[in-house]
Motif scaffolding. Structure first.
Motif, PDB file in Angstrom:
ATOM      1  N   VAL A 499      34.411  -0.466  40.941  1.00 47.62           N
ATOM      2  CA  VAL A 499      33.056   0.011  40.674  1.00 47.62           C
ATOM      3  C   VAL A 499      33.073   1.516  40.702  1.00 47.62           C
ATOM      4  CG1 VAL A 499      30.663  -0.024  41.428  1.00 47.62           C
ATOM      5  CG2 VAL A 499      32.102  -2.023  41.766  1.00 47.62           C
ATOM      6  N   PRO A 500      32.683   2.204  39.652  1.00 46.73           N
ATOM      7  CA  PRO A 500      32.697   3.655  39.662  1.00 46.73           C
ATOM      8  C   PRO A 500      31.696   4.210  40.651  1.00 46.73           C
ATOM      9  CG  PRO A 500      31.588   2.835  37.707  1.00 46.73           C
ATOM     10  CD  PRO A 500      32.156   1.652  38.386  1.00 46.73           C
ATOM     11  N   ALA A 501      32.051   5.404  41.204  1.00 42.71           N
ATOM     12  CA  ALA A 501      31.156   6.050  42.163  1.00 42.71           C
ATOM     13  C   ALA A 501      29.860   6.482  41.462  1.00 42.71           C
ATOM     14  CB  ALA A 501      31.835   7.273  42.769  1.00 42.71           C
ATOM     15  N   ARG A 502      28.737   6.287  42.129  1.00 43.84           N
ATOM     16  CA  ARG A 502      27.445   6.648  41.561  1.00 43.84           C
ATOM     17  C   ARG A 502      26.636   7.417  42.599  1.00 43.84           C
ATOM     18  NH1 ARG A 502      25.923   3.455  37.147  1.00 43.84           N
ATOM     19  NH2 ARG A 502      27.352   1.776  36.635  1.00 43.84           N
ATOM     20  N   LYS A 503      25.675   8.146  42.160  1.00 44.84           N
ATOM     21  CA  LYS A 503      24.735   8.808  43.052  1.00 44.84           C
ATOM     22  C   LYS A 503      23.314   8.329  42.702  1.00 44.84           C
ATOM     23  CE  LYS A 503      24.198  12.894  40.154  1.00 44.84           C
ATOM     24  NZ  LYS A 503      24.235  14.360  40.116  1.00 44.84           N
ATOM     25  N   MET A 504      22.501   8.284  43.710  1.00 41.35           N
ATOM     26  CA  MET A 504      21.150   7.758  43.527  1.00 41.35           C
ATOM     27  C   MET A 504      20.250   8.811  42.883  1.00 41.35           C
ATOM     28  SD  MET A 504      18.640   6.238  46.418  1.00 41.35           S
ATOM     29  CE  MET A 504      16.988   5.707  46.005  1.00 41.35           C
ATOM     30  N   VAL A 505      19.561   8.428  41.832  1.00 38.42           N
ATOM     31  CA  VAL A 505      18.612   9.321  41.149  1.00 38.42           C
ATOM     32  C   VAL A 505      17.271   8.608  41.099  1.00 38.42           C
ATOM     33  CG1 VAL A 505      18.074  10.556  39.039  1.00 38.42           C
ATOM     34  CG2 VAL A 505      20.450  10.329  39.777  1.00 38.42           C
ATOM     35  N   SER A 506      16.244   9.217  41.593  1.00 34.12           N
ATOM     36  CA  SER A 506      14.898   8.614  41.610  1.00 34.12           C
ATOM     37  C   SER A 506      13.905   9.605  41.026  1.00 34.12           C
ATOM     38  CB  SER A 506      14.469   8.249  43.039  1.00 34.12           C
ATOM     39  OG  SER A 506      15.350   7.286  43.570  1.00 34.12           O
ATOM     40  N   ALA A 507      13.103   9.161  40.140  1.00 37.30           N
ATOM     41  CA  ALA A 507      12.060  10.010  39.542  1.00 37.30           C
ATOM     42  C   ALA A 507      10.746   9.697  40.222  1.00 37.30           C
ATOM     43  CB  ALA A 507      11.958   9.764  38.041  1.00 37.30           C
ATOM     44  N   THR A 672      19.665   1.331  45.507  1.00 34.99           N
ATOM     45  CA  THR A 672      18.852   0.289  44.882  1.00 34.99           C
ATOM     46  C   THR A 672      17.608   0.924  44.265  1.00 34.99           C
ATOM     47  OG1 THR A 672      19.591  -1.362  46.477  1.00 34.99           O
ATOM     48  CG2 THR A 672      17.573  -1.865  45.253  1.00 34.99           C
ATOM     49  N   GLU A 673      17.305   0.520  43.036  1.00 39.51           N
ATOM     50  CA  GLU A 673      16.071   0.908  42.361  1.00 39.51           C
ATOM     51  C   GLU A 673      15.091  -0.270  42.434  1.00 39.51           C
ATOM     52  OE1 GLU A 673      15.165   3.675  41.180  1.00 39.51           O
ATOM     53  OE2 GLU A 673      16.886   4.855  40.521  1.00 39.51           O
ATOM     54  N   VAL A 674      13.849   0.022  42.802  1.00 32.78           N
ATOM     55  CA  VAL A 674      12.807  -1.010  42.857  1.00 32.78           C
ATOM     56  C   VAL A 674      11.851  -0.760  41.698  1.00 32.78           C
ATOM     57  CG1 VAL A 674      10.950  -2.033  44.213  1.00 32.78           C
ATOM     58  CG2 VAL A 674      13.029  -1.194  45.348  1.00 32.78           C
ATOM     59  N   LEU A 675      11.683  -1.772  40.848  1.00 31.70           N
ATOM     60  CA  LEU A 675      10.852  -1.650  39.663  1.00 31.70           C
ATOM     61  C   LEU A 675       9.778  -2.740  39.691  1.00 31.70           C
ATOM     62  CD1 LEU A 675      14.121  -1.335  38.648  1.00 31.70           C
ATOM     63  CD2 LEU A 675      12.902  -0.259  36.763  1.00 31.70           C
ATOM     64  N   VAL A 676       8.574  -2.381  39.271  1.00 33.76           N
ATOM     65  CA  VAL A 676       7.434  -3.299  39.259  1.00 33.76           C
ATOM     66  C   VAL A 676       7.052  -3.543  37.801  1.00 33.76           C
ATOM     67  CG1 VAL A 676       5.063  -3.696  40.004  1.00 33.76           C
ATOM     68  CG2 VAL A 676       6.656  -2.445  41.480  1.00 33.76           C
ATOM     69  N   SER A 677       7.048  -4.812  37.410  1.00 35.38           N
ATOM     70  CA  SER A 677       6.713  -5.180  36.032  1.00 35.38           C
ATOM     71  C   SER A 677       5.203  -5.391  35.890  1.00 35.38           C
ATOM     72  CB  SER A 677       7.454  -6.462  35.632  1.00 35.38           C
ATOM     73  OG  SER A 677       8.836  -6.276  35.757  1.00 35.38           O
ATOM     74  N   MET A 678       4.656  -4.993  34.737  1.00 36.75           N
ATOM     75  CA  MET A 678       3.232  -5.185  34.451  1.00 36.75           C
ATOM     76  C   MET A 678       3.086  -5.528  32.973  1.00 36.75           C
ATOM     77  SD  MET A 678       0.002  -2.598  34.685  1.00 36.75           S
ATOM     78  CE  MET A 678       0.480  -1.887  33.131  1.00 36.75           C
ATOM     79  N   ILE A 679       2.305  -6.586  32.702  1.00 39.71           N
ATOM     80  CA  ILE A 679       2.047  -7.001  31.318  1.00 39.71           C
ATOM     81  C   ILE A 679       0.570  -6.795  30.959  1.00 39.71           C
ATOM     82  CG2 ILE A 679       2.082  -8.945  29.719  1.00 39.71           C
ATOM     83  CD1 ILE A 679       4.442 -10.056  31.214  1.00 39.71           C
ATOM     84  N   ASP A 680      -0.306  -7.302  31.776  1.00 41.48           N
ATOM     85  CA  ASP A 680      -1.745  -7.260  31.485  1.00 41.48           C
ATOM     86  C   ASP A 680      -2.365  -6.057  32.190  1.00 41.48           C
ATOM     87  OD1 ASP A 680      -4.323  -7.730  30.796  1.00 41.48           O
ATOM     88  OD2 ASP A 680      -4.508  -9.631  31.912  1.00 41.48           O
ATOM     89  N   PRO A 681      -2.962  -5.091  31.416  1.00 42.24           N
ATOM     90  CA  PRO A 681      -3.605  -3.942  32.076  1.00 42.24           C
ATOM     91  C   PRO A 681      -4.777  -4.339  32.960  1.00 42.24           C
ATOM     92  CG  PRO A 681      -3.200  -3.495  29.751  1.00 42.24           C
ATOM     93  CD  PRO A 681      -2.948  -4.952  29.952  1.00 42.24           C
ATOM     94  N   GLU A 682      -5.358  -5.527  32.747  1.00 39.96           N
ATOM     95  CA  GLU A 682      -6.482  -5.962  33.563  1.00 39.96           C
ATOM     96  C   GLU A 682      -6.061  -6.238  34.999  1.00 39.96           C
ATOM     97  OE1 GLU A 682      -9.475  -5.854  32.551  1.00 39.96           O
ATOM     98  OE2 GLU A 682      -8.955  -5.338  30.470  1.00 39.96           O
ATOM     99  N   GLU A 683      -4.751  -6.421  35.180  1.00 41.55           N
ATOM    100  CA  GLU A 683      -4.241  -6.702  36.521  1.00 41.55           C
ATOM    101  C   GLU A 683      -3.794  -5.424  37.217  1.00 41.55           C
ATOM    102  OE1 GLU A 683      -4.365  -9.580  37.886  1.00 41.55           O
ATOM    103  OE2 GLU A 683      -4.972 -10.739  36.119  1.00 41.55           O
ATOM    104  N   GLY A 684      -4.360  -4.289  36.832  1.00 40.10           N
ATOM    105  CA  GLY A 684      -3.923  -3.006  37.378  1.00 40.10           C
ATOM    106  C   GLY A 684      -4.109  -2.894  38.863  1.00 40.10           C
ATOM    107  N   PRO A 702       8.970   3.486  44.022  1.00 39.92           N
ATOM    108  CA  PRO A 702       8.986   2.329  43.121  1.00 39.92           C
ATOM    109  C   PRO A 702       8.573   2.750  41.718  1.00 39.92           C
ATOM    110  CG  PRO A 702       7.081   2.245  44.552  1.00 39.92           C
ATOM    111  CD  PRO A 702       7.903   3.392  45.034  1.00 39.92           C
ATOM    112  N   ILE A 703       9.136   2.099  40.722  1.00 37.60           N
ATOM    113  CA  ILE A 703       8.958   2.484  39.322  1.00 37.60           C
ATOM    114  C   ILE A 703       8.177   1.388  38.630  1.00 37.60           C
ATOM    115  CG2 ILE A 703      10.155   3.137  37.191  1.00 37.60           C
ATOM    116  CD1 ILE A 703      12.587   3.783  38.978  1.00 37.60           C
TER     117      ILE A 703
END
Length: 722
Positions: A499-507, A672-684, A702-703
């Protein structure tokens, strides 16, 4: 993320703290090194000094060109090879030589030999168990054992030089012993040559007497056989019958040649007479003196007739008289030719008779010669036997005289020369107090420093958290880990573990308070699918956790991101932890595959639960077909499984479905990157609550990901949450 979410082992060695501990304990290290050095100095100072000297021998043939035995060249001289020289080394250390030297110098009465080699250093080695204690035996055995321990004999590589080394407490004895061993070896070599020479003369004396008798008998048999067989020898030591046969064969050849010549001449004259040709032209006829005179007279008459024909007519009486005389001369010439023919015929007949006589004699001599040759073969065999016995006798006599003269004159040089004798050493070779003391000081410093480093390392004082991770939490607050079910070093489903070495990048994204102040449309769709996949490819994260607060239908984001990352060339795996298997359904077109529940329930191995996506290079672990309740009882194994998958893949994407922040704690790691999925804008509002909950649980950034224009297939009924 908070510090309580750091995986076990996310620490590094702080070299500054490590060497700072060495600096703090430097006085103790120096004190221990000085103590050890003092002990070593005391031990080496009390050790009895040992002196060493060496003698060098050269194995060579010392025979001179003037005394070398007759018939022996320089190339015939024996030259020992490597094995021969090694044999001489063993001979030098033989018991006979060592015993004679030990008796000469009375080594049994010396303290260093009386105990059988029990020096101080040997005693220390015996006490430490590194050397076996000396075996009890007679006094002579002890002396020889100690002698051999101090004596070293070896061959100089690629040469015929032998070195004899000896060490002793007495420097004079250290020089005398190798010289004495070398002298004893040379004396043994000379004695061996003398014994060999004496044995040769003793063996040759009866052999020579026996050979004399055999030579006499062989020569007597030759003479007796020659007399019985009547083998008379002619010229060139040839049997007389054979010589006569050769001479008779030559005479027969000449006779046959003469007969053939006479017959040919007679035939030539006969043919000329019968044909009426002029016989006086034949060489055989012209050889007769009478015919030669008649021929001369005939020439004179022809000359007179020609002379008179110029003045007289042909019927003149004088011319007619001359012609009459000329006719008489022709008759006389032919008569003489007949006589010559008769002579040739008589000569041919005589040669014929002589040929017949010689042929008969030749046949008789052939039979006699055959018998003589057979007898000659037997005679030659007897002569060869006599000659061989005579040559052997002469060779033995020559060797006997040479050996006897060497024994009488005592000239038997040994094939060895002492070219470097040992001299009394002025300085001991052991112990070298200063070098040993300095080496002990340096070695003790190094060992104590290493021990101190290990103490600092194992005590944990030199450990620090890995860069980018908060301080480690107490051991009581960490999550317990189960024993691994699989070996993470083994490739999973054909995928390697590098596994290549990686560094954590968070926006960072806007704070929740800022989000709540924005319009609902502006708060959603922070990044799209392409941006999320690019973030995973270039950001260095090895894990990506997707949470779908709206339900399993929002798992489309994880599927699209996994396929996009897989198409970029990275090794990516999607782990489906949804209740309905919504993430694996569009990738496998069915949920009847072994998956994570089978792995947790120990019903399958990694190779059985990892499947290929039908539409990309991505791998997928579906929910599985095992009992979810049974699988959840082994949920503690899930972190171990994640570590194994992270070691085998570049990116592991986990679709968690509509879970909460506390449920994903065991899946978090430092990259670890944590991502939140959203489909319906009504569920904002629901999404915002999830983001707030994640921040409260320690997930710093979280993204939010929105799979625009994608709809998931309906979830199959009857599935419980995983």
């Amino acid at each position: 993320m908070k510090s309580d979410q750091i995986a076990h082992g996310d620490v590094d060695v702080d070299l500054g703290q490590l060497f700072a501990g060495v600096r703090r304990k430097w006085p103790r290290i120096l004190f221990a090194a000085l103590v050890i050095t003092g002990l070593v100095f005391a031990v080496t100072y009390t050790v009895t000094p040992q002196y060493r000297a060496q003698t060098r021998l050269l194995i060579e043939t010392r025979e001179s060109v003037y005394t070398r035995p007759q018939g022996v060249n320089d190339g015939d001289r024996p030259i020992l090879d490597g094995e021969g020289v090694a044999s001489q080394v063993e001979l030098i250390t033989s018991t006979e030589i060592l015993t004679s030297v030990a008796e000469k110098y009375n080594l049994a009465n010396r303290g260093e030999f009386a105990g059988g080699g029990g020096s101080f250093l040997s005693g220390l080695l015996v006490m430490a168990g590194l050397k076996s204690a000396p075996v009890e035996g007679t006094q002579e055995e002890k002396v020889l054992r100690a002698f051999r321990e101090r004596l070293t004999v070896y061959r100089v590589e690629n040469s015929r030089v032998i070195v004899i080394e000896f060490s002793s407490e007495d420097p004079k004895l250290a020089a005398e012993i190798p010289n004495a061993v070398a002298d004893a070896y040379v004396a043994m070599q000379s004695e061996a040559k003398f014994q060999s020479n004496t044995s040769a003369t003793q063996w040759l004396e009866p052999e020579i007497e026996d050979l004399r008798e055999r030579v006499k008998e062989a020569e007597a048999r030759v003479a007796e056989y020659r007399a019985q067989s009547d083998l008379l020898l002619g010229q060139n030591n040839t049997v007389l019958a054979t010589q006569q046969l050769a001479e008779l064969s030559s005479e027969l050849s000449r006779t046959r040649a003469n007969r053939s010549a006479a017959t040919a001449q007679a035939e030539s004259v006969r043919s000329a007479l019968q044909s009426g040709a002029a016989v006086e032209t034949l060489p055989e006829v012209m050889a007769s003196p009478l015919i030669q005179r008649l021929r001369e007279r005939q020439v004179e008459l022809n000359a007179q007739i020609a002379d008179l024909s110029t003045t007289l007519l042909g019927n003149h009486p004088r011319i007619r008289a001359l012609r009459s005389q000329l006719a008489d001369l022709d008759t006389q010439i032919r008569s003489e030719a007949n006589k010559v023919l008769a002579g040739f015929e008589a000569e041919a007949a005589t040669a014929q008779r002589r040929e017949e006589e010689l042929t008969a004699e030749l046949n008789r001599l052939k039979a006699a010669s055959a018998i003589a040759e057979e007898e000659q073969v037997e005679l030659r065999a007897l002569e060869r036997e006599a000659a061989a016995q005579r040559e052997l006798l002469e060779s033995y006599l020559t060797r006997y005289r040479e050996a006897a003269s060497r024994s009488d004159r005592n000239y038997l040089p040994a094939d060895v020369r002492i070219f470097s004798r040992a001299i009394t050493p002025s300085e001991p070779y052991f112990p070298k107090i200063m070098p040993i003391t300095v080496a002990a000081f340096v070695a003790s410093l190094l060992i104590m420093a290493i021990i101190t480093l290990l103490q600092e390392l194992f005590s944990g004082c030199a450990m620090r958290p890995t860069a980018g991770v908060a301080a480690p939490v107490p051991a009581t607050a960490r999550m317990p880990r189960a024993e691994p079910l699989v070996d993470v070093g083994v490739p999973i489903s054909g995928v390697g573990t590098s596994v290549p070495a990686r560094k954590m990048v968070s926006a960072p994204i806007p704070e929740p308070e800022e989000q709540r102040e924005l319009a609902p449309v502006a708060r959603f769709g922070e990044i799209n699918i392409e941006q999320a996949s690019e973030r995973l490819v270039t950001g260095g994260a090895t894990r990506a956790l997707f949470i779908s607060p709206e339900g399993d239908e929002a798992a489309a984001a994880s599927v699209l991101v996994a396929r996009d990352v897989g198409d970029s060339g990275l090794r990516v795996l999607l782990l489906d932890l949804t209740a309905s298997g919504a993430a694996s359904l569009p990738m496998l077109e069915s949920t009847a595959y072994a998956g994570i529940t089978n792995l947790l329930a120990s019903e399958a191995q990694f190779a059985d639960v990892i499947h290929n996506d039908l539409f990309s290079e991505c791998h997928i672990i579906p929910v599985g077909t095992a009992d979810p309740q049974r699988a959840m009882r082994a949920a503690d194994r899930l972190p171990i499984i994640m570590e194994s998958l992270s070691a085998a893949y570049d990116v592991v994407i986990v679709e968690c479905g509509p879970t909460d922040a506390q449920a994903i704690r065991r899946l978090l790691s430092s990259d670890t990157e944590v991502l939140v999925s959203m489909i319906d804008p009504e569920e904002g509002e629901l999404v915002l609550e999830m983001l707030d909950e994640l921040r409260d649980s320690g997930v710093d950034a979280p993204i939010l990901v929105s799979p625009v224009g994608y709809s998931m297939p309906p979830a199959p009924p009857g599935r419980d949450a995983a």
